[in-house]
Design a protein around this motif. Structure first.
Motif, short mmCIF file in Angstrom:
data_model
loop_
_atom_site.label_atom_id
_atom_site.label_comp_id
_atom_site.label_asym_id
_atom_site.label_seq_id
_atom_site.Cartn_x
_atom_site.Cartn_y
_atom_site.Cartn_z
N PRO A 27 0.82 -1.22 0.00
CA PRO A 27 0.00 0.00 0.00
C PRO A 27 0.85 1.27 0.00
O PRO A 27 2.06 1.24 0.22
N MET A 28 0.18 2.39 -0.23
CA MET A 28 0.83 3.70 -0.23
C MET A 28 1.48 3.98 1.12
O MET A 28 0.88 3.74 2.18
N GLY A 29 2.70 4.48 1.10
CA GLY A 29 3.39 4.85 2.32
C GLY A 29 3.95 3.69 3.10
O GLY A 29 4.62 3.89 4.12
N ALA A 30 3.68 2.46 2.65
CA ALA A 30 4.18 1.28 3.36
C ALA A 30 5.46 0.79 2.69
O ALA A 30 6.09 1.50 1.90
N THR A 31 5.88 -0.42 3.02
CA THR A 31 7.04 -1.06 2.39
C THR A 31 6.71 -2.54 2.17
O THR A 31 5.64 -3.02 2.56
N GLY A 32 7.64 -3.26 1.58
CA GLY A 32 7.44 -4.69 1.39
C GLY A 32 7.24 -5.45 2.68
O GLY A 32 6.67 -6.55 2.68
N THR A 33 7.66 -4.86 3.82
CA THR A 33 7.51 -5.56 5.10
C THR A 33 6.06 -5.75 5.51
O THR A 33 5.76 -6.57 6.37
N PHE A 34 5.13 -4.99 4.92
CA PHE A 34 3.72 -5.21 5.21
C PHE A 34 3.29 -6.63 4.87
O PHE A 34 2.31 -7.14 5.41
N THR B 244 4.09 8.48 -7.96
CA THR B 244 2.75 8.41 -8.53
C THR B 244 2.44 6.99 -9.00
O THR B 244 3.34 6.20 -9.29
N ALA B 245 1.16 6.68 -9.11
CA ALA B 245 0.75 5.32 -9.48
C ALA B 245 1.23 4.95 -10.88
O ALA B 245 1.72 3.84 -11.09
N HIS B 246 1.08 5.83 -11.85
CA HIS B 246 1.46 5.51 -13.23
C HIS B 246 2.97 5.30 -13.34
O HIS B 246 3.42 4.40 -14.06
N VAL B 247 3.75 6.12 -12.65
CA VAL B 247 5.20 5.95 -12.70
C VAL B 247 5.61 4.67 -11.97
O VAL B 247 6.51 3.94 -12.41
N ASN B 248 4.94 4.36 -10.87
CA ASN B 248 5.23 3.11 -10.16
C ASN B 248 4.93 1.89 -11.03
O ASN B 248 5.61 0.87 -10.95
N ALA B 249 3.89 1.98 -11.86
CA ALA B 249 3.59 0.88 -12.78
C ALA B 249 4.72 0.69 -13.79
O ALA B 249 5.12 -0.44 -14.09
N ARG B 250 5.26 1.80 -14.28
CA ARG B 250 6.41 1.70 -15.20
C ARG B 250 7.65 1.19 -14.46
O ARG B 250 8.47 0.46 -15.03
N PHE B 251 7.77 1.57 -13.17
CA PHE B 251 8.87 1.04 -12.37
C PHE B 251 8.79 -0.48 -12.29
O PHE B 251 9.80 -1.18 -12.42
N LEU B 252 7.59 -1.04 -12.07
CA LEU B 252 7.45 -2.49 -11.99
C LEU B 252 7.84 -3.15 -13.31
O LEU B 252 8.41 -4.25 -13.31
N GLN B 253 7.54 -2.50 -14.42
CA GLN B 253 7.97 -3.05 -15.71
C GLN B 253 9.48 -3.14 -15.77
O GLN B 253 10.04 -4.17 -16.18
N ALA B 254 10.16 -2.06 -15.38
CA ALA B 254 11.62 -2.05 -15.42
C ALA B 254 12.21 -3.03 -14.40
O ALA B 254 13.18 -3.74 -14.68
N GLY C 80 9.44 6.24 -3.30
CA GLY C 80 8.62 7.22 -2.61
C GLY C 80 7.98 6.72 -1.33
O GLY C 80 7.12 7.40 -0.76
N THR C 81 8.37 5.54 -0.82
CA THR C 81 7.81 5.05 0.43
C THR C 81 8.46 5.75 1.61
O THR C 81 9.58 6.25 1.53
N VAL D 109 2.59 12.89 -0.30
CA VAL D 109 1.57 13.81 -0.83
C VAL D 109 1.38 13.56 -2.33
O VAL D 109 0.25 13.51 -2.83
N VAL D 110 2.48 13.37 -3.04
CA VAL D 110 2.41 13.10 -4.47
C VAL D 110 1.67 11.79 -4.73
O VAL D 110 0.80 11.69 -5.61
N ALA D 111 1.99 10.75 -3.94
CA ALA D 111 1.33 9.46 -4.10
C ALA D 111 -0.17 9.58 -3.82
O ALA D 111 -1.00 9.05 -4.57
N PHE D 112 -0.53 10.28 -2.74
CA PHE D 112 -1.94 10.43 -2.38
C PHE D 112 -2.70 11.18 -3.47
O PHE D 112 -3.82 10.79 -3.84
N ALA D 113 -2.10 12.23 -4.00
CA ALA D 113 -2.77 13.01 -5.04
C ALA D 113 -2.98 12.16 -6.29
O ALA D 113 -4.02 12.28 -6.96
#
Length: 314
Positions: free
Chosen positions: A47-54, A90-100, A75-76, A234-238
């Motif tokens: 989730p937003m603001g969390a890490t893989g440890t969740f 941001t969500a869209h950039v994070n999706a591209r991050f997962l691709q890379a 951005g966590t 804030v960027v992630a939430f927006a």
């Protein structure tokens, strides 16, 4: 927080490793459990603001199905992945991050688990990634029903409010973020206590393992050394608000077009994702499965890790 073997921290997390990899010049931290060879990799998106440890209590259970990987998104708050630019959260950039990220690791078959904002990121990723065979969306921050007047208000006033508020909040947090964190952390309450953070998700947090509660409390303490990351939040939430209410079309298109077999998981005490949103999603995609967890809140994988693993393995 990182361990060569998380069994040093708790026996329940033995054989989970902290690893890092360079992705397009940025250092990325992720948790890894080997799991059954020859099976699709279970990619867990937090989730937003969390890490893989969740996901720590879920990882050993999913390893029975295949290797498990849980990266820290850029951005966590308390993660160890670098944030290469201001919009990386941001969500869209994070999706591209997962691709890379998945290309870098050479992952060819994936079951992707997305939780809350991680569900939004996972959907956007799965729409374009042929490697995704199955998709599990847990309380995802996806669009729900809006009346015509509500949609118009978000398109006008909502858009203007986001455009003005985000730069102002980012600037304020960069100046005063450390003071705000110090004031909150000085109380020393566990994250499950009232006002501790996780309590806002409702459900029965007494079911969260003591080891995970202690870890999340310590990670919250580590945030005091990274006050600038509050601005990333804030960027992630927006970006989540925009995807759910303002600029909905790209996400609605992704919902309509994603080809992976998809399962929705939702706790009926979730204060953030309403049942109307779940019903809206199933109306658009009646081929998606649904599992409702009675008495669970927004942190259902933490509350009920065994039930979570059983649901997705079925």
């Amino acid at each position: 927080m990182r361990y060569g073997d998380w069994g040093e921290r708790s026996a329940r997390w033995a054989a989970i490793r902290s690893e890092t990899v360079d992705v397009q010049g940025a250092s990325v931290h992720y948790l890894h459990a080997r799991g059954r060879a020859g099976q699709p990799v279970q990619l867990l998106v937090h989730p937003m603001g969390a890490t893989g440890t969740f996901w720590l209590d879920v990882i050993p259970l999913l390893a029975a199905q295949g290797p498990v990987i849980a990266p820290d998104l850029p951005g966590t708050f308390a993660g160890h992945t670098e944030t290469p630019h201001p919009r990386a959260a941001t969500a869209h950039v994070n999706a591209r991050f997962l691709q890379a990220f998945t290309r870098t690791l050479g992952l060819e078959r994936l079951t992707v688990h997305g939780w809350s904002m991680g569900g939004l990121v996972s959907l956007l990723f799965a729409r374009r990634a042929r490697a995704v065979e199955r998709l599990v969306l847990t309380s995802p921050t996806l669009p729900g029903p809006l009346t015509r007047s509500e949609a118009l208000a978000w398109q006008t006033l909502g858009r203007l409010t986001l455009a003005a508020a985000v730069p102002a909040l980012r600037g304020t947090l960069r100046l005063y973020g450390r003071r705000l964190l110090e004031a909150k952390l000085s109380r020393g309450d566990p994250v499950t206590a009232p006002g501790g953070g996780l309590d806002l998700a409702r459900g029965d947090l007494t079911r969260v393992s003591p080891e995970l509660v202690a870890l999340q409390t310590e990670e919250r303490q580590e945030m005091r050394d990274q006050p600038g990351r509050m601005a990333d939040a804030v960027v992630a939430f927006a970006s989540v608000v925009s995807a759910m209410y303002v600029d909905r079309r790209p996400v609605l298109d992704a919902i309509d077009q994603v080809r992976a077999r998809t399962l929705l998981l939702w706790g009926d005490q979730d204060p953030l994702i309403e049942r109307s949103t779940v019903d809206f999603l199933l109306e658009r995609r009646p081929d998606w499965g649904l599992r409702v967890f009675e008495g669970a809140g927004h942190l259902m994988p933490m509350e009920l890790p065994a039930a979570y693993a059983e649901a997705v393995s079925a």
